[in-house]
Design a protein around this motif. Structure first.
Motif, PDB file in Angstrom:
ATOM      1  N   ASP A  37       0.835  -1.208   0.000  1.00 22.65           N
ATOM      2  CA  ASP A  37       0.000   0.000   0.000  1.00 22.65           C
ATOM      3  C   ASP A  37       0.866   1.253   0.000  1.00 22.65           C
ATOM      4  OD1 ASP A  37       0.819  -0.759   2.577  1.00 22.65           O
ATOM      5  OD2 ASP A  37      -0.856   0.245   3.559  1.00 22.65           O
ATOM      6  N   VAL A  38       2.052   1.160   0.600  1.00 19.52           N
ATOM      7  CA  VAL A  38       2.971   2.306   0.659  1.00 19.52           C
ATOM      8  C   VAL A  38       3.796   2.377  -0.624  1.00 19.52           C
ATOM      9  CG1 VAL A  38       4.937   3.269   1.913  1.00 19.52           C
ATOM     10  CG2 VAL A  38       3.059   2.193   3.167  1.00 19.52           C
ATOM     11  N   ALA A  39       4.295   1.210  -1.042  1.00 17.68           N
ATOM     12  CA  ALA A  39       5.167   1.167  -2.222  1.00 17.68           C
ATOM     13  C   ALA A  39       4.447   1.649  -3.479  1.00 17.68           C
ATOM     14  CB  ALA A  39       5.692  -0.253  -2.430  1.00 17.68           C
ATOM     15  N   ALA A  40       3.111   1.564  -3.469  1.00 19.94           N
ATOM     16  CA  ALA A  40       2.357   2.044  -4.625  1.00 19.94           C
ATOM     17  C   ALA A  40       2.500   3.557  -4.780  1.00 19.94           C
ATOM     18  CB  ALA A  40       0.878   1.677  -4.466  1.00 19.94           C
ATOM     19  N   VAL A  41       2.836   4.244  -3.706  1.00 21.53           N
ATOM     20  CA  VAL A  41       2.899   5.710  -3.722  1.00 21.53           C
ATOM     21  C   VAL A  41       4.335   6.225  -3.657  1.00 21.53           C
ATOM     22  CG1 VAL A  41       2.067   7.806  -2.571  1.00 21.53           C
ATOM     23  CG2 VAL A  41       0.667   5.733  -2.542  1.00 21.53           C
ATOM     24  N   ALA A  42       5.181   5.587  -2.852  1.00 19.17           N
ATOM     25  CA  ALA A  42       6.557   6.080  -2.659  1.00 19.17           C
ATOM     26  C   ALA A  42       7.559   5.008  -3.067  1.00 19.17           C
ATOM     27  CB  ALA A  42       6.763   6.461  -1.191  1.00 19.17           C
ATOM     28  N   LYS A  43       8.559   5.421  -3.836  1.00 20.93           N
ATOM     29  CA  LYS A  43       9.538   4.459  -4.369  1.00 20.93           C
ATOM     30  C   LYS A  43      10.282   3.756  -3.219  1.00 20.93           C
ATOM     31  CE  LYS A  43      13.318   4.322  -7.646  1.00 20.93           C
ATOM     32  NZ  LYS A  43      14.576   4.689  -7.047  1.00 20.93           N
ATOM     33  N   VAL A  44      10.407   2.430  -3.375  1.00 21.75           N
ATOM     34  CA  VAL A  44      10.945   1.606  -2.292  1.00 21.75           C
ATOM     35  C   VAL A  44      12.457   1.721  -2.168  1.00 21.75           C
ATOM     36  CG1 VAL A  44      11.224  -0.801  -1.553  1.00 21.75           C
ATOM     37  CG2 VAL A  44       9.094  -0.069  -2.630  1.00 21.75           C
ATOM     38  N   ALA A  45      12.951   1.931  -0.951  1.00 22.34           N
ATOM     39  CA  ALA A  45      14.392   1.816  -0.677  1.00 22.34           C
ATOM     40  C   ALA A  45      14.575   1.599   0.821  1.00 22.34           C
ATOM     41  CB  ALA A  45      15.134   3.085  -1.101  1.00 22.34           C
ATOM     42  N   PRO A  46      15.557   0.769   1.202  1.00 23.45           N
ATOM     43  CA  PRO A  46      15.846   0.619   2.626  1.00 23.45           C
ATOM     44  C   PRO A  46      16.631   1.834   3.112  1.00 23.45           C
ATOM     45  CG  PRO A  46      17.379  -0.699   1.339  1.00 23.45           C
ATOM     46  CD  PRO A  46      16.462  -0.023   0.359  1.00 23.45           C
ATOM     47  N   ARG A  47      16.299   2.317   4.291  1.00 26.50           N
ATOM     48  CA  ARG A  47      16.996   3.514   4.799  1.00 26.50           C
ATOM     49  C   ARG A  47      17.432   3.371   6.260  1.00 26.50           C
ATOM     50  NH1 ARG A  47      12.397   5.790   1.971  1.00 26.50           N
ATOM     51  NH2 ARG A  47      13.081   6.164  -0.175  1.00 26.50           N
ATOM     52  N   GLY A  48      17.230   2.189   6.831  1.00 30.24           N
ATOM     53  CA  GLY A  48      17.670   1.995   8.219  1.00 30.24           C
ATOM     54  C   GLY A  48      19.157   1.699   8.254  1.00 30.24           C
ATOM     55  N   HIS A  49      19.936   2.701   8.658  1.00 30.60           N
ATOM     56  CA  HIS A  49      21.397   2.526   8.725  1.00 30.60           C
ATOM     57  C   HIS A  49      21.777   2.186  10.162  1.00 30.60           C
ATOM     58  CE1 HIS A  49      21.022   4.569   4.896  1.00 30.60           C
ATOM     59  NE2 HIS A  49      22.315   4.413   4.659  1.00 30.60           N
ATOM     60  N   LYS A  50      22.349   0.995  10.344  1.00 35.04           N
ATOM     61  CA  LYS A  50      22.681   0.571  11.703  1.00 35.04           C
ATOM     62  C   LYS A  50      24.186   0.685  11.948  1.00 35.04           C
ATOM     63  CE  LYS A  50      22.582  -3.131  15.034  1.00 35.04           C
ATOM     64  NZ  LYS A  50      22.848  -4.557  15.224  1.00 35.04           N
ATOM     65  N   VAL A  51      24.525   1.209  13.124  1.00 36.67           N
ATOM     66  CA  VAL A  51      25.942   1.333  13.484  1.00 36.67           C
ATOM     67  C   VAL A  51      26.549  -0.066  13.621  1.00 36.67           C
ATOM     68  CG1 VAL A  51      25.618   3.543  14.644  1.00 36.67           C
ATOM     69  CG2 VAL A  51      25.424   1.437  15.955  1.00 36.67           C
ATOM     70  N   PRO A  52      27.847  -0.206  13.438  1.00 34.64           N
ATOM     71  CA  PRO A  52      28.443  -1.559  13.413  1.00 34.64           C
ATOM     72  C   PRO A  52      28.626  -2.166  14.801  1.00 34.64           C
ATOM     73  CG  PRO A  52      30.136   0.087  13.060  1.00 34.64           C
ATOM     74  CD  PRO A  52      28.845   0.836  13.128  1.00 34.64           C
ATOM     75  N   VAL A  53      27.505  -2.338  15.498  1.00 30.14           N
ATOM     76  CA  VAL A  53      27.523  -2.969  16.819  1.00 30.14           C
ATOM     77  C   VAL A  53      26.413  -4.013  16.803  1.00 30.14           C
ATOM     78  CG1 VAL A  53      27.169  -2.596  19.296  1.00 30.14           C
ATOM     79  CG2 VAL A  53      28.252  -0.801  17.921  1.00 30.14           C
ATOM     80  N   PRO A  54      26.722  -5.296  17.089  1.00 31.16           N
ATOM     81  CA  PRO A  54      25.668  -6.315  17.028  1.00 31.16           C
ATOM     82  C   PRO A  54      24.648  -6.145  18.149  1.00 31.16           C
ATOM     83  CG  PRO A  54      27.746  -7.267  17.812  1.00 31.16           C
ATOM     84  CD  PRO A  54      28.021  -5.830  17.468  1.00 31.16           C
ATOM     85  N   GLY A  55      23.465  -6.722  17.955  1.00 28.88           N
ATOM     86  CA  GLY A  55      22.453  -6.727  19.011  1.00 28.88           C
ATOM     87  C   GLY A  55      21.427  -5.623  18.867  1.00 28.88           C
ATOM     88  N   ASP A  56      20.439  -5.674  19.791  1.00 30.32           N
ATOM     89  CA  ASP A  56      19.253  -4.817  19.712  1.00 30.32           C
ATOM     90  C   ASP A  56      19.430  -3.476  20.396  1.00 30.32           C
ATOM     91  OD1 ASP A  56      18.203  -7.114  18.791  1.00 30.32           O
ATOM     92  OD2 ASP A  56      16.441  -7.103  20.085  1.00 30.32           O
TER      93      ASP A  56
END
Ligand SMILES: Cc1cc2nc3c(=O)[nH]c(=O)nc-3n(C[C@H](O)[C@H](O)[C@H](O)COP(=O)(O)OP(=O)(O)OC[C@H]3O[C@@H](n4cnc5c(N)ncnc54)[C@H](O)[C@@H]3O)c2cc1C
Length: 490
Positions: free
Chosen positions: A152-171
């Motif tokens: 429903d979102v991709a139909a309106v806005a072009k898809v791209a991943p944008r979650g940039h995670k710092v290089p530290v494992p875990g939550d």
């Protein structure tokens, strides 16, 4: 803790000042350190005070997602095409109440901001994590962290991943790396961060803000004179009175859940801003989440309310699904899986209610009106068999008919399911962090950034992981620059 708004202190009533600086920053979390660095870079004499200690801020607890895009080095290295326009379209779609000028600035400057973050002394790994996760378990630098892939979102806005995670494992705890590097950088540029020193009130010179009063853990008190004050003191998830008054959804988290914040998330920064005429927006909006993925296979189930009706595409970002759960009658919701799709949610936040051999028994067991769930499931199964979800547009990879009994249900109802959350609202500010009055005028000398300001993170429905650290650092920097130029202009 209370709700009281601390009376501003008149500058004439102050006998002596412990310090005189151009820019005083309240709070050494992501917003405050970014503001302080940029103010120093712009030539200001800067002091930071923090009621807590080094890395006791909420930022240091954070998993370490920064929402960035528009063609960052990580996106390009992992083969993702993105643009500032696509990023802005997405943010505007998800948070229509957000100031378009802020969205535009954030998206257009995102690559520069990514580079600024890396210039602190770390690199986001140039690797993509493809699976559905709250925070990727390893150190891959990029993943989807919002609703971009939802049809429903991709139909309106072009898809791209944008979650940039710092290089530290875990939550958790990853962002401490970034705040720690920024604090080290402040130290090497001669900026003092005075710990265990809390701002108690703003000092005013007429209608302008001209400093703060403070109290430290030893019981010492004093006043600091400042050309500009940047309030970067976090949100209010730890202030019960403010939650009762503004954001009762977060109280639902109390019975079985967790406040995502540090002990100084008491809203004092917001109240200090209000004390000089500033207004706060979206105080009733919250981020709550009780994620039932990973594993991504859990998204093959359907989520229904106590009337047996679906109400959201189950492959939504976890806080979007949770926000919809909180809107259902009695906040009751269940994730239903059949024997072919049954999996255990990795975080185990949701109790498994039972197993039933027939849908009729499941309706009885869950207290759903007879026939209602059967009707929802028949419609879902019939379309899923064709690889479609006409009602909510769940992605085909998660569409399987749930027609193989026995069936089981996980309880998503707050109180039964564990939820965590934080406040989203904060002080109304310009794109450069200047504190605004109701009539749109600026409170001279006062700025706000991070969780105590209202910028991009409006609510859980539009939230994407990384928006808070992203906006805290980006708008913190802008506030640092504007605070310096305002001081220099006199
Ligand atoms: C477990 C967890 C995981 C998260 N993961 C992410 C994530 O991956 N990505 C993301 O974008 N967001 C994440 N968040 C949300 C994010 O961490 C916060 O929204 C963000 O860190 C807020 O930054 P801030 O600088 O505004 O506040 P903070 O980091 O809380 O800094 C505020 C500082 O102000 C100080 N302070 C408060 N009152 C005063 C006072 N009166 N005087 C002086 N100092 C004061 C506090 O001691 C504190 O150090 C997560 C949150 C949690 C709890």
């Amino acid at each position: 803790m209370g709700m009281e708004i601390p009376d501003p202190v008149s500058v004439e009533s102050v006998d002596s000042f412990s310090d005189e600086v151009d820019v005083l920053v309240i709070g050494a979390g992501m917003a405050g350190v970014s503001a302080a660095l940029e103010a120093r870079e712009s030539g200001a004499k800067v002091l930071v005070i923090d009621a807590g200690g080094r890395l006791t801020c909420t930022s240091a607890m954070a998993g370490g997602h920064f929402y960035l895009g528009g063609g960052t080095e990580v996106q390009r290295a992992t083969g993702w095409d993105d643009s500032a326009e696509a990023m802005a379209d997405y943010l505007a779609l998800m948070s229509p109440e957000c100031d378009p000028a802020k969205i535009r600035a954030y998206a257009e400057d995102s690559v520069e901001h990514f580079r600024w973050l890396e210039s602190l002394g770390f690199e986001f790994n140039r690797e993509f994590y493809p699976d559905k996760a709250v925070v990727q378990p390893g150190t891959e630098g990029l993943s989807f962290t919002g609703n971009e892939k939802c049809l429903d979102v991709a139909a309106v806005a072009k898809v791209a991943p944008r979650g940039h995670k710092v290089p530290v494992p875990g939550d958790t705890g990853g962002a401490a790396l970034v705040v720690g590097l920024a604090l080290d950088e402040l130290g090497s540029r001669g900026v003092e961060v005075r710990w265990e020193t809390g701002a108690t009130a703003l000092i005013v010179d007429g209608a302008d803000v001209a400093g703060v009063t403070w109290k430290n853990l030893d019981g010492g008190t004093g006043a600091i004179r400042a050309g500009s004050v940047i309030i970067a003191a976090g949100g209010f998830v730890l202030n019960r009175d403010m939650l009762e008054a503004y954001a009762p959804d977060l109280l639902a988290v109390e019975s079985n859940g967790m406040a995502l914040g540090n002990t100084h998330d008491d809203g004092l920064g917001i109240r200090m801003g209000q004390s000089v005429g500033g207004v706060a927006d979206h105080l009733d909006k919250v981020f709550v989440t009780g994620p039932f993925y990973p594993p991504g296979e859990a998204l093959r189930g359907i989520v229904v309310n106590e009337l047996g009706k679906r109400f959201v595409n189950e492959d939504s970002y976890h806080s979007r699904t949770s926000a919809h759960v909180f809107e259902q009658p009695g906040r009751v919701a269940y994730l239903i899986l059949d024997s072919g799709t049954m999996v255990e949610p990795a975080y185990r936040f949701q109790p498994l209610i039972d197993g039933w051999d027939t849908i009729e028994e499941m309706e009885q067991g869950l207290g759903i009106p007879a026939g209602a769930l059967a009707e929802s499931m028949a419609a879902y199964n019939e379309a899923a068999a064709r690889g479609e979800d006409p009602e909510f547009h769940k992605a085909p990879e998660y569409l399987v008919p749930l027609d193989r009994g026995p069936w089981g249900a996980y309880d998503l109802t707050p109180g039964k399911c564990f939820y965590a959350g934080f406040s989203c609202g904060g002080l109304r500010v310009t794109v450069d962090g200047e504190l605004l009055r109701e009539d749109g005028s600026v409170v001279r000398g006062a700025f706000a950034a991070g969780a105590c300001a209202s910028n991009l993170a409006i609510d859980g429905k539009g939230y994407a992981s990384g928006i808070q650290l992203g906006e805290a650092s980006y708008f913190g920097r802008r506030a640092g620059r504007r605070a310096t130029s305002a001081t220099q202009r006199g």
